[in-house]
Design a protein around this motif. Structure first.
Motif, PDB file in Angstrom:
ATOM      1  N   VAL A  26       4.703  -5.706  10.169  1.00 60.17           N
ATOM      2  CA  VAL A  26       5.458  -5.655   8.922  1.00 60.17           C
ATOM      3  C   VAL A  26       6.850  -6.268   9.104  1.00 60.17           C
ATOM      4  N   ALA A  27       7.451  -6.006  10.271  1.00 58.27           N
ATOM      5  CA  ALA A  27       8.770  -6.571  10.562  1.00 58.27           C
ATOM      6  C   ALA A  27       8.716  -8.092  10.580  1.00 58.27           C
ATOM      7  N   ASN A  28       7.653  -8.642  11.136  1.00 58.71           N
ATOM      8  CA  ASN A  28       7.515 -10.089  11.202  1.00 58.71           C
ATOM      9  C   ASN A  28       7.421 -10.699   9.800  1.00 58.71           C
ATOM     10  N   THR A  29       6.659 -10.044   8.924  1.00 58.64           N
ATOM     11  CA  THR A  29       6.557 -10.510   7.539  1.00 58.64           C
ATOM     12  C   THR A  29       7.927 -10.566   6.884  1.00 58.64           C
ATOM     13  N   ALA A  30       8.708  -9.520   7.090  1.00 55.40           N
ATOM     14  CA  ALA A  30      10.037  -9.472   6.480  1.00 55.40           C
ATOM     15  C   ALA A  30      10.948 -10.561   7.029  1.00 55.40           C
ATOM     16  N   LEU A  31      10.922 -10.777   8.341  1.00 49.79           N
ATOM     17  CA  LEU A  31      11.783 -11.790   8.944  1.00 49.79           C
ATOM     18  C   LEU A  31      11.489 -13.176   8.391  1.00 49.79           C
ATOM     19  N   ILE A  32      10.218 -13.549   8.348  1.00 54.32           N
ATOM     20  CA  ILE A  32       9.877 -14.894   7.907  1.00 54.32           C
ATOM     21  C   ILE A  32      10.182 -15.077   6.425  1.00 54.32           C
ATOM     22  N   ASP A  52       3.526 -16.024   9.533  1.00 50.64           N
ATOM     23  CA  ASP A  52       3.838 -15.790   8.127  1.00 50.64           C
ATOM     24  C   ASP A  52       2.601 -15.393   7.336  1.00 50.64           C
ATOM     25  N   ILE A  53       1.434 -15.870   7.754  1.00 45.99           N
ATOM     26  CA  ILE A  53       0.197 -15.506   7.049  1.00 45.99           C
ATOM     27  C   ILE A  53      -0.250 -14.106   7.463  1.00 45.99           C
ATOM     28  N   LEU A  54      -0.322 -13.882   8.776  1.00 45.33           N
ATOM     29  CA  LEU A  54      -0.707 -12.560   9.255  1.00 45.33           C
ATOM     30  C   LEU A  54       0.392 -11.561   8.918  1.00 45.33           C
ATOM     31  N   GLY A  55       0.045 -10.297   8.881  1.00 44.16           N
ATOM     32  CA  GLY A  55       1.073  -9.289   8.637  1.00 44.16           C
ATOM     33  C   GLY A  55       0.632  -8.222   7.666  1.00 44.16           C
ATOM     34  N   THR A  56       1.501  -7.917   6.714  1.00 44.69           N
ATOM     35  CA  THR A  56       1.292  -6.782   5.819  1.00 44.69           C
ATOM     36  C   THR A  56      -0.041  -6.867   5.084  1.00 44.69           C
ATOM     37  N   GLY A  57      -0.440  -8.065   4.655  1.00 46.46           N
ATOM     38  CA  GLY A  57      -1.649  -8.211   3.845  1.00 46.46           C
ATOM     39  C   GLY A  57      -2.894  -7.680   4.511  1.00 46.46           C
ATOM     40  N   ILE A  58      -3.236  -8.195   5.689  1.00 45.18           N
ATOM     41  CA  ILE A  58      -4.480  -7.797   6.347  1.00 45.18           C
ATOM     42  C   ILE A  58      -4.410  -6.361   6.832  1.00 45.18           C
ATOM     43  N   TYR A  59      -3.242  -5.902   7.240  1.00 44.37           N
ATOM     44  CA  TYR A  59      -3.114  -4.530   7.729  1.00 44.37           C
ATOM     45  C   TYR A  59      -3.249  -3.513   6.605  1.00 44.37           C
ATOM     46  N   ALA A  60      -2.908  -3.905   5.375  1.00 46.57           N
ATOM     47  CA  ALA A  60      -2.891  -2.936   4.276  1.00 46.57           C
ATOM     48  C   ALA A  60      -3.991  -3.139   3.250  1.00 46.57           C
ATOM     49  N   LEU A  61      -4.542  -4.364   3.124  1.00 44.90           N
ATOM     50  CA  LEU A  61      -5.407  -4.686   1.993  1.00 44.90           C
ATOM     51  C   LEU A  61      -6.904  -4.606   2.281  1.00 44.90           C
ATOM     52  N   THR A  62      -7.291  -4.474   3.532  1.00 45.06           N
ATOM     53  CA  THR A  62      -8.720  -4.474   3.847  1.00 45.06           C
ATOM     54  C   THR A  62      -9.464  -3.401   3.075  1.00 45.06           C
ATOM     55  N   GLY A  63      -8.906  -2.215   3.029  1.00 49.21           N
ATOM     56  CA  GLY A  63      -9.550  -1.126   2.299  1.00 49.21           C
ATOM     57  C   GLY A  63      -9.600  -1.370   0.810  1.00 49.21           C
ATOM     58  N   THR A  75      11.123 -10.100  -2.484  1.00 47.09           N
ATOM     59  CA  THR A  75      10.400  -8.875  -2.832  1.00 47.09           C
ATOM     60  C   THR A  75       9.452  -8.470  -1.720  1.00 47.09           C
ATOM     61  N   SER A  76       8.764  -9.447  -1.166  1.00 44.43           N
ATOM     62  CA  SER A  76       7.859  -9.152  -0.050  1.00 44.43           C
ATOM     63  C   SER A  76       8.629  -8.617   1.151  1.00 44.43           C
ATOM     64  N   ALA A  77       9.778  -9.220   1.446  1.00 44.18           N
ATOM     65  CA  ALA A  77      10.582  -8.766   2.582  1.00 44.18           C
ATOM     66  C   ALA A  77      11.134  -7.361   2.352  1.00 44.18           C
ATOM     67  N   ALA A  78      11.591  -7.088   1.128  1.00 43.64           N
ATOM     68  CA  ALA A  78      12.132  -5.768   0.828  1.00 43.64           C
ATOM     69  C   ALA A  78      11.045  -4.697   0.906  1.00 43.64           C
ATOM     70  N   THR A  79       9.859  -5.025   0.401  1.00 45.30           N
ATOM     71  CA  THR A  79       8.746  -4.084   0.476  1.00 45.30           C
ATOM     72  C   THR A  79       8.343  -3.857   1.928  1.00 45.30           C
ATOM     73  N   ALA A  80       8.328  -4.933   2.710  1.00 41.41           N
ATOM     74  CA  ALA A  80       8.009  -4.794   4.131  1.00 41.41           C
ATOM     75  C   ALA A  80       9.056  -3.941   4.841  1.00 41.41           C
ATOM     76  N   ALA A  81      10.311  -4.059   4.400  1.00 44.55           N
ATOM     77  CA  ALA A  81      11.366  -3.246   5.005  1.00 44.55           C
ATOM     78  C   ALA A  81      11.131  -1.764   4.766  1.00 44.55           C
ATOM     79  N   ARG A  82      10.708  -1.418   3.549  1.00 42.63           N
ATOM     80  CA  ARG A  82      10.402  -0.012   3.270  1.00 42.63           C
ATOM     81  C   ARG A  82       9.177   0.452   4.059  1.00 42.63           C
ATOM     82  N   ALA A  83       8.187  -0.426   4.180  1.00 40.01           N
ATOM     83  CA  ALA A  83       7.010  -0.073   4.977  1.00 40.01           C
ATOM     84  C   ALA A  83       7.381   0.096   6.444  1.00 40.01           C
ATOM     85  N   PHE A  84       8.255  -0.770   6.936  1.00 36.56           N
ATOM     86  CA  PHE A  84       8.723  -0.636   8.318  1.00 36.56           C
ATOM     87  C   PHE A  84       9.409   0.706   8.514  1.00 36.56           C
TER      88      PHE A  84
END
Length: 456
Positions: free
Chosen positions: A297-303, A26-37, A105-114
């Motif tokens: 991203v899928a994992n973020t949405a599921l959790i 639940d912690i890992l996922g969209t955040g680290i993959y997208a926010l580092t930059g 909201t996080s899950a829906a956004t992750a769904a669009r990213a997926f």
């Protein structure tokens, strides 16, 4: 609402291993993959520092959650703690709505990213956004089916996805170690700070507020308390271990990224870690990493959908939402009405809302406000004694947690105004729903909440 003995209950299937993977996933996922930059844009080469500070803020708040979840091992999480501490129906509803909204909201956004990554991975040429939206909607419905089948199936799916996303981050770390051993990176950049036209303090605080989105998720596990084996015993070890492992991975990944790619280049695109792979290991098949990102991203949405449905179930059983949302399926033993409700909300967000950065920042903003309230609730509820033994946090930690979360909520962290506006709209919707629920309860002759008459 008092429980009856013939009412089906949630099944306890989560042991230490599954709980640990749930927390990490639940912690890992969209955040680290997208926010580092984006964090690199704020602070330059010391991109690891905001992640480390965000970990510190999350950890002190996690101690408050541990005290409360072991004291009250029930599914409603922050909403339950708020109501027990303050007994204000309106505040309880706002907290519940804020947490639920952040998850959906996080899950829906992750769904669009997926969907976008799916189209790119398979080389699909989709006209406009209709195709992306269609894939995202199918994805949300698949999540609902997995969720309905049961938490055992859901968390086992989470195990697979967690291993995939963790594997992707370990690939980045391995590339960094390779570069360090063969002189392929400039590791001197990891101590360089570039605050731009701001002070160093302001830049680091802004970076921390942004990086905090990558650390949220640990709080979702408390909503699985009724499906966890021996929650009082295993929650403290697994939650703190999960937070620590996630923070270690984040620091290693951010150091690798900045050593291989200069800050301005790292923050220029939407796929910073993909750029790290291209620079650090040109022979590595980049398409594989694109698939890893998609599954992360899928994992973020599921959790998040798991959390949202369990939260709705929990607060419905406290009569804060209509009691129908607290029904459990007699065969699958899952909160099926809550799953349908949260899925419909996610579908609406997929169709009408976009923008990962704006929604990600708003999610962090809402949760920081909730965390501040939870830290205060932990202190207030010290006067409420329970019969069983439970975890107790050092008193200074809830104090530090409340202060640090409030600090990151306020405007001086240079947070974009759009995040405050979006949060205001979401909470405004919450107020309307609270009034509707309140009016319906009065018309039916029911009290506003039965929580005050219950003992845990």
């Amino acid at each position: 609402m008092a429980e009856t003995t013939d009412s089906p209950q949630l099944v306890r299937v989560l042991g230490p291993g599954l709980l640990l993977l749930f927390v990490i996933g639940d912690i890992l996922g969209t955040g680290i993959y997208a926010l580092t930059g984006e964090v690199a844009n704020e602070v330059g080469g010391v991109v690891w520092l905001p992640f480390l500070l965000a970990f510190a803020v999350a950890t002190v708040t996690a101690f408050s959650y541990l005290e409360l979840v072991t004291k009250y091992p029930r599914a409603a999480g922050a909403a339950l703690y708020t109501h027990k501490a303050f007994g204000v129906h309106f505040l309880t509803f706002l907290v519940a709505f804020a947490v639920m909204s952040s998850g959906i909201t996080s899950a829906a956004t992750a769904a669009r990213a997926f969907a976008a990554n799916f189209a790119e991975a398979f080389g699909l040429d989709l006209a406009g956004t209709v195709g992306i939206t269609a894939i995202a909607l199918v994805f949300v419905l698949v999540l609902a089916v997995i969720n309905f089948r049961g938490v055992g199936e859901s968390v086992k799916t989470n195990v697979v996805l967690t291993m995939v996303e963790l594997g992707g981050l370990l690939i980045i770390v391995a590339i960094g170690m390779w570069a360090l051993g063969f002189g392929g990176g400039d590791f001197s950049r990891v101590v360089e700070i570039d605050p731009g036209d701001r002070s160093v303090f302001s830049a680091v605080v802004a970076g921390t507020a942004l990086a905090f989105f990558a650390m949220v998720g640990f709080e979702d596990s408390v909503n699985m308390a009724e499906e966890c084996k021996e929650p009082t015993r295993i929650f403290p070890r697994m939650l703190l271990l999960g937070l620590g492992l996630a923070a270690l991975v984040y620091v290693l990944v951010s150091i690798t990224a900045i050593a291989l790619v200069p800050p301005d280049e790292l923050g220029a695109g939407e796929t910073p870690l993909l750029r790290v792979v291209e620079v650090g290991a040109p022979a590595f098949p980049v398409g594989i990493f694109a698939f890893v990102t998609m599954f992360a991203v899928a994992n973020t949405a599921l959790i998040n959908m798991l959390m949202a449905s369990r939260l709705v179930y929990g607060i419905a059983r406290e009569d804060v939402l209509p009691t129908v949302l607290g029904r459990v399926h007699p065969t699958r033993r899952t909160p099926y009405v809550a799953i349908v409700f949260t899925t419909l909300l996610a579908v609406g967000l997929v169709v009408f809302v976009g923008g990962v950065p704006e929604l990600g920042g708003t999610t962090a903003l809402l949760l920081l406000g909730v965390f501040a309230i939870v830290n205060v609730a932990a202190l207030v509820l010290r006067r409420d004694h329970v019969e069983h033994r439970h975890f107790r946090a050092p008193t200074i930690l809830p104090v530090l947690g409340a202060a640090s979360c409030l600090f990151l909520v306020l405007p001086w962290v240079d947070r974009p105004a759009t995040q405050y506006r979006t949060a205001g709209v979401l909470l405004g919707i919450g107020v309307v729903l609270w009034l509707v629920t309140r009016f319906a309860g009065r018309r039916d002759g029911r009290p506003a909440s039965t929580t005050d008459r219950e003992e845990s």
